[in-house]
Design an enzyme around this catalytic site. Structure first.
Site, short mmCIF file in Angstrom:
data_model
loop_
_atom_site.label_atom_id
_atom_site.label_comp_id
_atom_site.label_asym_id
_atom_site.label_seq_id
_atom_site.Cartn_x
_atom_site.Cartn_y
_atom_site.Cartn_z
N LYS A 1 116.14 73.02 10.33
CA LYS A 1 116.59 71.64 10.09
C LYS A 1 118.02 71.69 9.59
CE LYS A 1 114.70 67.52 10.28
NZ LYS A 1 113.62 67.09 11.19
P1 NAD Z 1 116.35 56.42 12.46
O1 NAD Z 1 117.58 56.70 11.71
O2 NAD Z 1 116.45 56.11 13.90
O3 NAD Z 1 115.55 55.20 11.76
C1 NAD Z 1 115.21 55.18 10.42
C2 NAD Z 1 114.71 53.76 10.09
O4 NAD Z 1 114.16 53.76 8.77
C3 NAD Z 1 115.81 52.72 10.11
O5 NAD Z 1 115.27 51.52 10.67
C4 NAD Z 1 116.10 52.48 8.63
O6 NAD Z 1 116.63 51.20 8.37
C5 NAD Z 1 114.70 52.64 8.07
N1 NAD Z 1 114.65 52.95 6.64
C6 NAD Z 1 115.44 53.80 5.94
N2 NAD Z 1 115.06 53.76 4.65
C7 NAD Z 1 114.01 52.92 4.57
C8 NAD Z 1 113.17 52.47 3.50
N3 NAD Z 1 113.33 52.93 2.28
N4 NAD Z 1 112.18 51.59 3.80
C9 NAD Z 1 112.02 51.13 5.05
N5 NAD Z 1 112.77 51.51 6.09
C10 NAD Z 1 113.76 52.38 5.84
O7 NAD Z 1 115.39 57.67 12.17
P2 NAD Z 1 114.18 58.18 13.06
O8 NAD Z 1 114.69 59.20 14.00
O9 NAD Z 1 113.40 57.01 13.55
O10 NAD Z 1 113.32 58.99 11.97
C11 NAD Z 1 112.38 58.32 11.15
C12 NAD Z 1 111.45 59.36 10.54
O11 NAD Z 1 110.80 60.08 11.60
C13 NAD Z 1 112.15 60.42 9.69
O12 NAD Z 1 111.28 60.79 8.64
C14 NAD Z 1 112.32 61.58 10.65
O13 NAD Z 1 112.41 62.83 9.98
C15 NAD Z 1 111.02 61.47 11.43
N6 NAD Z 1 111.06 62.14 12.74
C16 NAD Z 1 111.97 61.76 13.69
C17 NAD Z 1 111.96 62.41 14.91
C18 NAD Z 1 112.88 62.00 16.04
O14 NAD Z 1 112.68 62.49 17.16
N7 NAD Z 1 113.84 61.11 15.82
C19 NAD Z 1 111.06 63.44 15.16
C20 NAD Z 1 110.14 63.79 14.18
C21 NAD Z 1 110.14 63.12 12.97
#
Ligand code: NAD
Length: 453
Positions: free
Chosen positions: A118
């Site tokens: 990561k």
């Molecule tokens: P992103 O940046 O596209 O979206 C994050 C979202 O969360 C945004 O809408 C933001 O406004 C919201 N957010 C942030 N803080 C918040 C809070 N306190 N309460 C409510 N909403 C909040 O990120 P993503 O890629 O969608 O990732 C989201 C989660 O999924 C993370 O934990 C990430 O590690 C996990 N994840 C993502 C992927 C991927 O392929 N993108 C893969 C595995 C896991």
């Protein structure tokens, strides 16, 4: 307990250190393994390598700012390190180490030939211009140098990074290593740059497949498919927004969604396409016409069937877990539930599908992208989705089977009180079963390779 009672319980009474969480869960999982080599504990717990870099970047106004970046490889027993790049102002090296370990468990659980890694940069993408983000990305990748590579450590998107960020990473690495096929150095790229069809939606689609398989295979939640099931989604980014769309298409009713600015609620079900359109122009979901504004705490406590945390870690904690009314929590985010919350949910009969299973779809399709890049091929979307569903279904079946076995074994053991042990070991829940399955696979491969020299 009502929400106001929960808020009266200060969250800081619980230790939210993610590395301690990781250690505690690993201790519990390894305690359930027959004949576990204790000497391997430190190897499984500690990251293989942690890199920290500081670098200057020229900002649009001509000033210079220094940024800090990290890249952690947790374990490479199964193959090259694999894991996302996160841009966030509160990012810490401990969080990156926790997330890298999660990647190791995830890749082992879904049986793909990657280790866990990561990375990220401490920065606030909300106040940075596109040009500044490009310069930060290029400089960060240059600083990492040959510590990333198609056969050593392969980045991907995570919070606040996207296909554009991955295109800059590819281009920077390509400039540093001309005259070879560098496409497999990073996944989650734009389609025209060797990205895979289905990668953008893969994490959310994996969450959908995992939920559907779990509901089909068990009768625990009282519903066996998603028709009419009421769903609340915390986080409306890549994972949360697409999960809302896919669960909606699969027949669920999305009653609430939220982002960092707050949430919206409509008991009749939100029009997800309208919410997406609103978010595109207003950069938040808050204020969509004919919806009720709610807080993120309200969303977690809503009367619903499925709760999908898809934002940050430590969102369901000791202070609010008792308010969760959902029958099933589907962890699309990494680490959204604390160990204390796990126990409360378990006692309250709330089932939880863990992050390392639910959000593994992203890394599975990243693996498919990596394979396609080496082969100079581009598979059809249907092929990608079919393979993804097969992988996720098999992983869910493995976890459910292992859960059954471990729960049966636990019933025949003396209780903690009987043996005078007041240690922190959690109940055998689906998270423990998933972690046990991962560790068993990792230990088997580690020992069959042999401890060097
Ligand atoms: P992103 O940046 O596209 O979206 C994050 C979202 O969360 C945004 O809408 C933001 O406004 C919201 N957010 C942030 N803080 C918040 C809070 N306190 N309460 C409510 N909403 C909040 O990120 P993503 O890629 O969608 O990732 C989201 C989660 O999924 C993370 O934990 C990430 O590690 C996990 N994840 C993502 C992927 C991927 O392929 N993108 C893969 C595995 C896991």
């Amino acid at each position: 307990m009502t929400m106001s009672e929960a808020q009266a319980y200060p969250i800081d009474q619980e230790d939210l250190d993610l590395l301690k969480t990781s250690m505690q869960r690993l201790q519990c999982a390894t305690s359930l393994l027959d004949g576990f080599h204790r000497g391997l504990f430190g190897f499984l717990h500690s990251p293989k390598r942690t890199i920290s870099v500081n670098f200057p970047v020229e900002m649009d106004d001509g000033s210079v700012q220094v940024f800090q970046g990290f890249r952690v490889v947790h374990n490479r027993v199964l193959g090259p390190g694999k894991g996302g790049v996160r841009y966030h102002p509160d990012l810490t090296v401990e969080e990156v180490q926790f997330l890298a370990a999660e990647m190791t468990w995830k890749c082992a659980l879904v049986n793909i030939p990657f280790g866990g890694a990561k990375g990220g940069v401490v920065c606030d993408p909300k106040v940075l211009s596109e040009d500044e983000l490009r310069r930060i990305t290029r400089r960060y990748i240059t600083e990492l140098g040959d510590n990333i590579g198609p056969n050593s450590d392969i980045p991907a998107p995570d919070m606040y990074t996207n296909a554009q960020t991955m295109a800059w990473i590819y281009d920077t690495y390509e400039v540093m290593h001309p005259r070879r096929n560098n496409r497999p150095v990073v996944t989650g790229k734009p389609i025209e740059l060797g990205g895979s069809f289905g990668r953008l939606e893969a994490t959310a689609r994996g969450a959908l497949f995992a939920t559907q398989r779990f509901l089909e295979q068990t009768t625990l939640c009282g519903f066996q498919d998603l028709a009419g099931v009421r769903v609340a989604v915390q986080g409306f980014g890549n994972v949360g927004a697409i999960a809302a769309q896919l669960f909606d298409e699969a027949g669920a009713t999305i009653i609430a969604v939220s982002d960092s600015q707050g949430g919206i609620y409509d008991e009749r079900g939100l029009d997800i396409e309208a919410v997406l359109a609103y978010k595109r122009t207003h950069h938040t979901v808050v204020g969509v016409p004919e919806t009720m504004s709610i807080t993120n705490d309200d969303l977690l406590a809503l009367d619903c069937d499925i709760l999908i945390p898809a934002a940050q870690s430590n969102q369901i904690h000791k202070g609010n877990a008792a308010c969760v009314k959902a029958k099933l929590v589907v962890e699309a985010a990494n680490g959204p539930t604390t160990p204390a919350a796990d126990e409360i949910l378990f006692k309250n009969g709330v089932y939880l599908l863990p992050d390392i299973l639910v959000n593994a779809g992203g890394v599975v399709v990243s693996y498919y992208e990596w394979v396609q890049n080496f082969e100079n091929e581009q598979w059809e979307l249907e092929v990608v989705n079919r393979k993804l569903q097969h992988k996720i279904n098999k992983a869910v079946d493995r976890v459910v089977d292992r859960w059954g076995e471990l729960s049966a074994e636990k019933q025949h053991e003396p209780s903690n009180e009987e043996v005078g042990d007041t240690g922190p070991c959690m109940p055998v829940d689906l998270r423990t079963a998933a972690l046990v399955s991962s560790i068993e696979h990792l230990v088997k491969v580690t020992l069959s390779r042999g401890i060097w020299p």
